[in-house]
Design a protein around this motif. Structure first.
Motif, PDB file in Angstrom:
ATOM      1  N   UNK A 238      -5.795   1.654 -20.374  1.00 54.22           N
ATOM      2  CA  UNK A 238      -5.925   2.880 -21.172  1.00 54.22           C
ATOM      3  C   UNK A 238      -4.605   3.598 -21.387  1.00 54.22           C
ATOM      4  N   UNK A 239      -3.624   3.312 -20.533  1.00 54.71           N
ATOM      5  CA  UNK A 239      -2.350   4.002 -20.630  1.00 54.71           C
ATOM      6  C   UNK A 239      -2.361   5.395 -20.024  1.00 54.71           C
ATOM      7  N   UNK A 240      -3.483   5.785 -19.387  1.00 53.54           N
ATOM      8  CA  UNK A 240      -3.573   7.098 -18.749  1.00 53.54           C
ATOM      9  C   UNK A 240      -2.769   7.094 -17.446  1.00 53.54           C
ATOM     10  N   UNK A 241      -2.412   8.303 -16.985  1.00 56.22           N
ATOM     11  CA  UNK A 241      -1.576   8.406 -15.784  1.00 56.22           C
ATOM     12  C   UNK A 241      -2.344   8.810 -14.533  1.00 56.22           C
ATOM     13  N   UNK A 242      -3.621   9.209 -14.699  1.00 49.73           N
ATOM     14  CA  UNK A 242      -4.362   9.693 -13.522  1.00 49.73           C
ATOM     15  C   UNK A 242      -5.838   9.325 -13.661  1.00 49.73           C
ATOM     16  N   UNK A 243      -6.458   8.979 -12.531  1.00 53.97           N
ATOM     17  CA  UNK A 243      -7.907   8.748 -12.499  1.00 53.97           C
ATOM     18  C   UNK A 243      -8.385   8.862 -11.067  1.00 53.97           C
ATOM     19  N   UNK A 244      -9.684   9.118 -10.906  1.00 56.37           N
ATOM     20  CA  UNK A 244     -10.321   9.039  -9.596  1.00 56.37           C
ATOM     21  C   UNK A 244     -10.996   7.680  -9.487  1.00 56.37           C
ATOM     22  N   UNK A 245     -11.041   7.147  -8.296  1.00 56.91           N
ATOM     23  CA  UNK A 245     -11.527   5.784  -8.112  1.00 56.91           C
ATOM     24  C   UNK A 245     -12.973   5.661  -8.584  1.00 56.91           C
ATOM     25  N   UNK A 246     -13.267   4.560  -9.221  1.00 54.53           N
ATOM     26  CA  UNK A 246     -14.627   4.237  -9.633  1.00 54.53           C
ATOM     27  C   UNK A 246     -15.185   3.251  -8.615  1.00 54.53           C
ATOM     28  N   UNK A 247     -16.052   3.752  -7.730  1.00 56.55           N
ATOM     29  CA  UNK A 247     -16.565   2.918  -6.640  1.00 56.55           C
ATOM     30  C   UNK A 247     -17.490   1.842  -7.183  1.00 56.55           C
ATOM     31  N   UNK A 248     -17.154   0.586  -6.908  1.00 55.52           N
ATOM     32  CA  UNK A 248     -17.899  -0.555  -7.444  1.00 55.52           C
ATOM     33  C   UNK A 248     -18.213  -1.542  -6.324  1.00 55.52           C
ATOM     34  N   UNK A 249     -19.486  -1.817  -6.049  1.00 57.60           N
ATOM     35  CA  UNK A 249     -19.819  -2.814  -5.014  1.00 57.60           C
ATOM     36  C   UNK A 249     -19.228  -4.176  -5.382  1.00 57.60           C
ATOM     37  N   UNK A 250     -18.884  -4.944  -4.349  1.00 57.96           N
ATOM     38  CA  UNK A 250     -18.209  -6.230  -4.558  1.00 57.96           C
ATOM     39  C   UNK A 250     -18.824  -7.251  -3.617  1.00 57.96           C
ATOM     40  N   UNK A 251     -19.187  -8.407  -4.173  1.00 59.19           N
ATOM     41  CA  UNK A 251     -19.853  -9.439  -3.363  1.00 59.19           C
ATOM     42  C   UNK A 251     -18.887 -10.514  -2.878  1.00 59.19           C
ATOM     43  N   UNK A 252     -17.624 -10.427  -3.315  1.00 62.05           N
ATOM     44  CA  UNK A 252     -16.656 -11.438  -2.922  1.00 62.05           C
ATOM     45  C   UNK A 252     -16.076 -11.167  -1.544  1.00 62.05           C
ATOM     46  N   UNK A 253     -15.070 -11.945  -1.184  1.00 63.37           N
ATOM     47  CA  UNK A 253     -14.441 -11.819   0.127  1.00 63.37           C
ATOM     48  C   UNK A 253     -13.301 -10.812   0.088  1.00 63.37           C
ATOM     49  N   UNK A 254     -12.875 -10.390   1.266  1.00 62.86           N
ATOM     50  CA  UNK A 254     -11.736  -9.468   1.357  1.00 62.86           C
ATOM     51  C   UNK A 254     -10.471 -10.122   0.806  1.00 62.86           C
ATOM     52  N   UNK A 255     -10.310 -11.417   1.035  1.00 60.41           N
ATOM     53  CA  UNK A 255      -9.129 -12.124   0.539  1.00 60.41           C
ATOM     54  C   UNK A 255      -9.081 -12.107  -0.986  1.00 60.41           C
ATOM     55  N   UNK A 256     -10.231 -12.321  -1.620  1.00 61.61           N
ATOM     56  CA  UNK A 256     -10.280 -12.291  -3.089  1.00 61.61           C
ATOM     57  C   UNK A 256      -9.917 -10.904  -3.615  1.00 61.61           C
TER      58      UNK A 256
END
Length: 651
Positions: A238-256
Motif C-alpha cells: 500500500x505504501x503506507x507508513x503505519x499500521x496496527x497488526x492484523x492478527x491472522x491464525x496460521x496453520x504452518x510451522x514456526x520455521x515457515x
C-alpha cells in the motif's frame, strides 16, 4: 446571514467585556470550515489577579449550535502563532451550543488549554460583576488534572519530551529499545508520543502490536510471526507508513513463518520499526494464554534470527518493547530452555518523573484552576506521590475538588495540603497504589517479598533487587520507600498476609480469647461513635445552611461555622469548602458549634446540660488509650451513645 450574526455577537462580546478587558485586536477569521471572531484582550488589574495572567488573552467566538473540536485546534494555532503575546494555557470561547460548555472544557483539557466557555442562547451576554463571576466560576470549576487517557500534547507532556524524541531517533537508526514500568507511570503516553515523532520527522515503516488484544495474545508464536509478516506485506504493497497488526491464525510451522518474516523485512528500503505494547500478555506470566509458556522463547529466538538476517542484508529493523514486567527478559532460561530474549531486549525502565519536572507539572496545571503552590507544598505533593505522574494528577484532582471556588486564586502551603494528602491517601490513594503494586507482583512475583521487606527497619536487599525496585519507583536512590502512597500500599498488601499462631497452649488460648472479646467490645463502641459523629456533622452543616438561607443579610453558613472555632483552626480551615470543613471538624468542635447556636439544635437535644454530659462521656474514647476500664465504664459509654443516637434519629 452568518457573517452578520457573527459581527453582532463580536460587538456584543466587546460591549459586555468593557471594563474587564481592553480589546487590542479584532478580526473575523475562517479555520477549516468554520468562521470565528477573534479578539485579543488585556485584562484589568483585578481580572489579571483573579485569573493569574500577565499577557493578553484570546477571546474566540462563533454562532454554531453544535461546537466542534476544531474550535480548540484554532485557538491553539492562534496562541502558538502569537509569539508569546497571548496566554498559552487560557482562552475564552463565546458560543451558542447548549451542551458546549462541557465539550469545550473537556477538549481544552486534552490540549492543555483552560477554556472559559461563555454560553448565550439569545446573543446577549451578562455584564459587569455578573460576567466577572461567570468567568471566574467557569475557570475555577474545571479540573485540569483530570486526564484519564494517554497524554501526548506538548502542554501536558511534562518532563519526558526530550526522552521521547531521543527514543524515536534511536529507533530510526535501527536500535532495539524497551520501556518497562509500573502501571500508570506513563508508558502508553510516551509510546504514543514516540509514534507521533516518527510519523512527523522520519521516513520509516511502523507496525504497532497491542498484545492485550484477544486476537493477538491467543495466537501462538508461529501465528504472531505470520501476522506480523502479513501486516508488513500489506504496508509494503500500500505504501503506507503505519499500521496496527492484523492478527491472522496460521496453520504452518514456526520455521515457515520465520522464513516469510525474514523475507519481507529484506524488501524494505526504509527502516522498519516494530512496536510491542502490553508485552506481558505474550509472556509466561499470562495464565490465560498457556501457549506462551514455551512459545515465548520460540518467538524471540526467531525474531532475533530475522533481525540479524536483516542486518546482514543491510536493512534497518528496530524493536520497541513496552510493558510492566522485565522479568522474562532478564532470566537466563525458561523451563530449562535458553532464553533467546536475554541480552536481545535490553532492560530499560520508564521511572518516575524527576522532582523538578513533577513540581513543574503541578505548578503549571494548577494554575489553570486558580491553584498556586508554595515550593514546600509542591515538594510535599510530589514526595507523597513518589513522583508518579498519574498519582500526582489523581491527588491534585482530589485537592481541587475540596477547595473553595470562591476563595480562588489561592496559594497553598505545605501545612494546608498535608491534611488533605493524608485524607486522600486513606480514602483513595493507597488503594490506587496498591492496584499498581499488585499487578507488578503478579507479573514479577520475585519483587513482592523484596518490596515488603522494606517495611522492616534495617532490611538489606541484594544490589540487583534494590536496583530493580528503584527503577520501578518503589524505592528512592537511598534505598528508602519512595513516598507515602507507596508505603501505605505496601502496608495494605502486607496486612493481607496475617501471621496465624498455631500454639495449642490452653492458657494462651484463653488469654487470646479474652483479648479478642475486649477488642470486639471497644471496636463496637468506636464504630457507634463514628456513625454518630458522621450524623452529627450532617446535622450541623444542614442546619447552618438552612439558617443562612433564611436570613438574607446574615453571614454565610461557612462564616457561621468558622466563627465557632478558635483562630488557629479558622486559618487552617478557611481555604476549604463547607462540606470539607465539616469533615475536618473534631468532636469537641462539633459540640462547641452546637452549644454556640443552641437555639438551632435545642429541639433535637432538649436539655443542654444533659447533651454536654453525654457528649463529654463519648469524647473520652475508651478505644483511644490504654487505661483500665471497668464494666461500669463500658455501660456508661453505651448509655451516652444510646442517648445521642435516639435524639439524632428524630431528625
Amino acid at each position: 446571514m452568518g457573517k452578520y450574526e457573527l459581527d453582532k455577537l463580536s460587538a456584543e462580546t466587546q460591549s459586555a467585556m468593557d471594563g474587564l478587558f481592553v480589546i487590542n485586536y479584532e478580526s473575523l477569521r475562517q479555520f477549516e470550515t468554520g468562521e470565528y471572531f477573534v479578539l485579543f484582550g488585556r485584562g484589568s488589574k483585578r481580572v489579571r489577579n483573579i485569573l493569574g495572567i500577565e499577557r493578553e488573552i484570546l477571546i474566540l467566538g462563533n454562532v454554531y449550535a453544535d461546537q466542534q473540536a476544531r474550535s480548540i485546534r484554532f485557538a491553539r494555532r492562534l496562541i502558538n502563532e502569537s509569539d508569546g503575546r497571548l496566554e498559552s494555557t487560557l482562552c475564552v470561547i463565546v458560543h451558542q451550543d447548549g451542551r458546549g460548555n462541557t465539550k469545550l472544557k473537556r477538549w481544552g483539557r486534552e490540549n492543555g488549554l483552560a477554556i472559559i466557555p461563555v454560553y448565550t442562547s439569545t446573543g446577549i451576554l451578562p455584564r459587569g460583576q455578573e460576567l466577572e463571576r461567570l468567568l471566574s466560576y467557569e475557570f475555577f470549576t474545571q479540573d485540569p488534572f483530570d486526564v484519564t487517557g494517554p497524554v501526548a500534547s506538548d502542554a501536558q507532556f511534562f518532563g519526558r519530551r526530550t526522552e521521547a524524541q531521543e527514543l524515536a531517533r534511536k529507533l530510526h537508526f535501527g536500535h532495539i529499545r524497551s520501556c518497562f514500568g509500573i502501571r500508570k507511570i506513563g508508558k502508553t503516553s510516551i509510546l504514543h508520543r514516540v509514534l507521533v515523532e516518527i510519523k512527523n520527522n522520519y521516513d520509516a515503516t511502523t507496525l504497532f502490536i497491542d498484545c492485550q488484544r484477544d486476537d493477538v495474545f491467543t495466537l501462538d508464536a508461529a501465528g504472531l510471526l505470520c501476522s506480523i509478516e502479513q501486516s508488513l506485506r500489506g504496508l509494503r504493497e500500500s505504501g503506507q507508513s503505519y499500521a496496527e497488526v492484523n492478527a491472522t491464525p496460521f496453520s504452518g510451522t514456526t520455521a515457515e513463518a520465520t522464513n516469510r518474516f525474514q523475507a519481507i523485512l529484506e524488501q524494505f528500503d526504509v527502516p522498519v520499526i516494530i512496536v510491542f505494547d502490553e508485552i506481558d500478555y505474550i509472556t509466561p506470566s499470562n495464565g490465560g494464554a498457556p501457549q506462551w509458556r514455551h512459545g515465548f522463547v520460540d518467538f524471540w529466538r526467531n525474531v532475533r534470527a530475522a533481525y540479524h538476517a536483516a542486518a546482514r542484508a543491510d536493512r534497518k529493523v528496530s524493536l520497541l518493547v513496552s510493558g510492566v514486567s522485565s522479568r522474562w527478559f532478564s532470566v537466563e532460561s525458561i523451563a530449562g530452555v535458553e532464553n533467546a530474549a536475554l541480552a536481545f531486549i535490553p532492560e530499560e525502565y520508564l521511572s518516575p518523573l524527576p522532582r523538578g519536572a513533577a513540581n513543574a507539572m503541578i505548578r503549571s496545571i494548577g494554575g489553570m484552576a486558580g491553584l498556586r503552590f508554595e515550593e514546600d507544598a509542591l515538594e510535599s505533593i510530589s514526595s507523597f506521590c513518589s513522583d508518579m505522574p498519574f498519582w500526582i494528577r489523581k491527588t491534585c484532582s482530589s485537592l481541587h475538588g475540596k477547595l473553595e471556588i470562591a476563595a480562588r486564586p489561592i496559594t497553598l502551603s505545605a501545612a494546608t495540603v498535608s491534611t488533605m494528602l493524608d485524607d486522600y491517601g486513606r480514602d483513595e490513594g493507597a488503594a490506587l497504589a496498591k492496584v499498581a503494586l499488585q499487578h507488578l507482583f503478579r507479573v514479577y512475583p520475585e519483587l513482592r517479598g523484596a518490596a515488603l521487606s522494606l517495611l522492616e527497619d534495617g532490611a538489606a536487599l541484594p544490589p540487583n533487587l534494590h536496583r530493580t525496585l528503584t527503577r520501578y519507583g518503589i524505592t528512592a536512590a537511598n534505598g528508602a520507600i519512595s513516598g507515602t502512597m507507596m508505603r501505605m500500599a505496601l502496608l495494605m498488601i502486607a496486612e493481607e498476609q496475617p501471621i496465624v499462631d498455631e500454639s495449642s497452649d490452653s492458657a494462651e488460648g484463653e488469654a487470646r480469647s479474652l483479648m479478642d472479646e475486649w477488642a470486639e467490645e471497644l471496636a463496637a463502641i468506636s464504630y457507634r461513635r463514628n456513625v454518630i459523629e458522621r450524623s452529627l456533622r450532617s446535622i450541623v452543616i444542614n442546619f447552618l445552611r438552612v439558617s443562612a438561607l433564611s436570613s438574607k443579610d446574615g453571614p454565610s453558613a461557612k462564616a457561621t461555622l468558622l466563627a465557632a472555632v478558635n483562630q488557629k483552626r479558622r486559618a487552617e480551615l478557611e481555604p476549604f469548602n463547607l462540606d470539607l470543613i465539616a469533615e475536618k471538624l473534631y468532636w469537641l468542635e462539633l459540640v462547641a458549634i452546637i452549644n454556640k447556636h443552641w437555639s438551632l439544635f435545642e429541639r433535637i437535644f432538649g436539655d443542654k446540660a444533659v447533651f454536654n454530659r453525654n457528649a463529654e462521656i463519648v469524647s473520652d474514647r475508651p478505644d483511644a488509650h490504654a487505661k483500665q476500664l471497668e464494666p461500669s465504664d463500658i455501660a456508661m459509654h453505651r448509655r451516652a451513645l444510646q442517648w445521642l443516637d435516639e435524639r439524632i434519629a428524630r431528625v
